[in-house]
Design an enzyme around this catalytic site. Sequence first.
Site, PDB file in Angstrom:
ATOM      1  N   GLU A   1     -50.040 -21.830 -14.823  1.00 56.37           N
ATOM      2  CA  GLU A   1     -50.714 -22.041 -13.550  1.00 56.37           C
ATOM      3  C   GLU A   1     -50.462 -23.505 -13.190  1.00 56.37           C
ATOM      4  OE1 GLU A   1     -55.188 -21.653 -11.758  1.00 56.37           O
ATOM      5  OE2 GLU A   1     -54.762 -20.705 -13.678  1.00 56.37           O
TER       6      GLU A   1
ATOM      7  N   LYS B   1     -57.105 -27.910 -19.908  1.00 53.78           N
ATOM      8  CA  LYS B   1     -56.625 -28.687 -18.755  1.00 53.78           C
ATOM      9  C   LYS B   1     -57.787 -29.313 -18.002  1.00 53.78           C
ATOM     10  CE  LYS B   1     -53.592 -25.433 -17.444  1.00 53.78           C
ATOM     11  NZ  LYS B   1     -52.681 -24.661 -16.610  1.00 53.78           N
TER      12      LYS B   1
ATOM     13  N   ARG C   1     -54.613 -18.843 -29.556  1.00 52.23           N
ATOM     14  CA  ARG C   1     -54.428 -20.185 -29.031  1.00 52.23           C
ATOM     15  C   ARG C   1     -54.266 -21.162 -30.174  1.00 52.23           C
ATOM     16  NH1 ARG C   1     -55.915 -22.092 -23.793  1.00 52.23           N
ATOM     17  NH2 ARG C   1     -55.893 -20.222 -22.552  1.00 52.23           N
TER      18      ARG C   1
END
Length: 553
Positions: A33, A267, A257
């Site tokens: 993204e 982020k 992850r």
Amino acid sequence: MSEERSLNFIEEIIEQDLAKGRHTSILTRFPPEPNGYLHMGHASSICLNFGVAKKYGGKTNLRFDDTNPVTEDTEYVDSIKEDIQWLGFQWEKELYASDYFETLYQYAVRLINKGLAYVDDSTSEEIAEQKGTPTQPGRRNRFAERSIEENLQLFEEMRAGKYKDGEKVLRAKIDMESSNMLMRDPLLYRIRHVHHHRTGDKWCIYPMYDFAHGQSDSIEGITHSICTMEFVPHREVYDWLIEKLEIFPSRQYEFARRNLTYTVMSKRKLLQLVNNKIVAGWDDPRMPTISGMRRRGYTPKSIRDFCDRIGIGKRDNSVDLGLLEHFVREDLNKTAVRRMVVFDPVKVVISNYPDGEVEMLQAENNPEEETITYREVPFCKELYIEREDFMENPPKKYFRLAPGQMVRLKYAYIIQCDSIVKDEQGAIKEIHCSYLPESKSGADTSGVRPKGTLHWVSIAHAVSAELRMYDRLFTEEDMDNVPGEYTDYLNPDSLKIIPNAYAEPALKEAKLGEGYQFLRKGYFALDKDGDADHLVFNRAVGLKDSWAKENKK
Ligand code: ATP
Ligand code: MG
């Protein structure tokens, strides 16, 4: 990738799919993204997606998941592309989920036509309330009873801008009693009257993640759509939509992850560090971002090797930062040229060396090189050595310089300390030495074997350099589980500056993106902040490998 490593579970799946003829070629995608810079977690996803495709002769698309118009920016798009290429990977196609908005719209119409989607006028609170809880089934409202014709018309009007944000949504008609909350008539579209960084004002309805990701995979013919574990519950929606739309059967696979100790990786938090000026930007060398690691002097190979070594798993975990540093050190040891830099100088005068004479010594760039190359290092009467390399009253087994004691100056001669000169405060101002002319490195006939070898620079030829010494950004190992605010755990000593070090003149030619080993000190990289008159270097890692030591069997 090393050949000995056993297959990871994604590779096992791919090998089975190829063997069974389910696929003849592999196509993966990396779907960032564009709402921030890439970090170490993304690096492991990149290495996995590009790595497996490459291993099986397949390809990888770079797809910007830009379906959320408000947080996205072309600055991020550019940085993401730069980072992936720097890591050493090349995508097959550069694609944008927003390019599929028209196709996705048509897919939604297809679902409506099949009686599998409806326009809902409920508020988000009502929708949440009707959805039930994990232990209580949800219930449908009267909007689910709308006719296909009415839904088609309302959806078209949503697109045409007839309604305000939040007034209506499009939902899939799946199962309000499913044990998977995400299957309880998930939202497919919402109204947002905002500008999009690529489609401008063309759209005021935007697809939700669940109605964009799998469909984009399918449009591109992605065979293995690899994502992180939090998407496990989404897989049921992913499969349902592909089945009902009768489109290419992409499949989703999840892995855990990866986080690093002593840092944060989301982020959102990284953006806060940047916005609150806690760090100097996304590429601050203390950041776990790819651009930060690049600026710090980490190499693409070290990051790839690290990702390959930690592999992939099914449980989220934090990996020891020391292991990453181990790979950085291992790669830089092979590739970094050696240079001499004195951090905290004290002057040495070689009394028996001729005034005004300068000798250009041949010094090897890197003993690890297959074919050794050389640089020239000027040697003359007045030098700097490290203050800590001299002791007036040394303990036993002190092998550096001390009154009456001999050391070798790297690439040069053996010197002996004859006397010292102090200033009024009693601090050492000069160390007076004599050298053995027959002890020149490479042609040493002196027969003397001093135990210590020191780095040094010629005062007249040295260039000044600012050194930025970095340490971990946070004080706690497991930053995902600290009480209170993560910003309470910032390491106050994460950056220490040595403003005035002295570097040998060859470092005037230092290039951005190359690693240097400062002898006996560590690995460094030139920083973009400096210029020819004022060199600035970042310390990538120190020389000592505590990880390898602790993990030796
Ligand atoms: P963040 O949570 O840091 O904001 P994200 O998941 O929102 O990250 P995306 O841009 O959506 O970031 O991620 C692109 C790809 O990278 C996704 O497939 C995602 O699963 C993967 N990814 C993100 N963070 C990690 C991580 N820590 N470890 C492994 N893969 C990750
Ligand atoms: Mg995301």
